[in-house]
Design an enzyme around this catalytic site. Sequence first.
Site, PDB file in Angstrom:
ATOM      1  N   GLU A 293      34.909  46.947  37.361  1.00 15.99           N
ATOM      2  CA  GLU A 293      35.049  47.596  38.668  1.00 15.99           C
ATOM      3  C   GLU A 293      35.893  48.841  38.445  1.00 15.99           C
ATOM      4  O   GLU A 293      36.887  48.795  37.717  1.00 15.99           O
ATOM      5  CB  GLU A 293      35.750  46.672  39.662  1.00 15.99           C
ATOM      6  CG  GLU A 293      36.019  47.305  41.011  1.00 15.99           C
ATOM      7  CD  GLU A 293      36.736  46.380  41.984  1.00 15.99           C
ATOM      8  OE1 GLU A 293      37.525  46.897  42.795  1.00 15.99           O
ATOM      9  OE2 GLU A 293      36.523  45.155  41.940  1.00 15.99           O
TER      10      GLU A 293
ATOM     11  N   GLU B 282      42.184  54.147  46.278  1.00 14.74           N
ATOM     12  CA  GLU B 282      42.466  53.144  47.301  1.00 14.74           C
ATOM     13  C   GLU B 282      43.813  53.474  47.942  1.00 14.74           C
ATOM     14  O   GLU B 282      44.720  53.941  47.266  1.00 14.74           O
ATOM     15  CB  GLU B 282      42.600  51.744  46.712  1.00 14.74           C
ATOM     16  CG  GLU B 282      41.372  51.176  46.079  1.00 14.74           C
ATOM     17  CD  GLU B 282      41.645  49.803  45.496  1.00 14.74           C
ATOM     18  OE1 GLU B 282      41.301  48.807  46.166  1.00 14.74           O
ATOM     19  OE2 GLU B 282      42.193  49.735  44.387  1.00 14.74           O
TER      20      GLU B 282
END
Length: 160
Positions: A43, A48
């Site tokens: 991933e 974020e």
Amino acid sequence: GKASWKYGKIEIRAKIPIGLGLWPAFWMMPDDMYYGGWPKSGEIDIAENVGYMPDSLFGSVHTAKAHLSKGIQTKNLGTEFNLYAIEWNTEKIDFFFNNDKYATYKNNRRGSDYWPFDKNFHFIMNIAVGGNWGGKKGVDENVFPAKMLVDYVRVYQTAI
């Protein structure tokens, strides 16, 4: 049936929502779980933010045996459009915020447990609410409606 890429420069110009309990992200997942279920096939979290840290931005990778999560501090995530990017090749993934590199994850040549990033990945944009990281300090119901404003997403690849 969606677009996916292996290697290149991926950039997003956006203004993200800020608020307690929000977890906006730009991230990539493999098209198939070639090396096994998460996190074995990898991933890539291009960017974020977790709402209880409104001035922080994180870039991360997840693999079977390695994890990188690097954060930076900035004051303008929710008030201005910013440029979030990675440059990804066979050797490394570099993370950028407004064209400034702030993190690198290198291929250590120890196999897919550390580098599953040799397959096609697709792109995801979302605003999660709550969760084990984004909701760690609760959710402020006054942050809704929350919007992510995206100016563009660009992918640059070298012709093979």
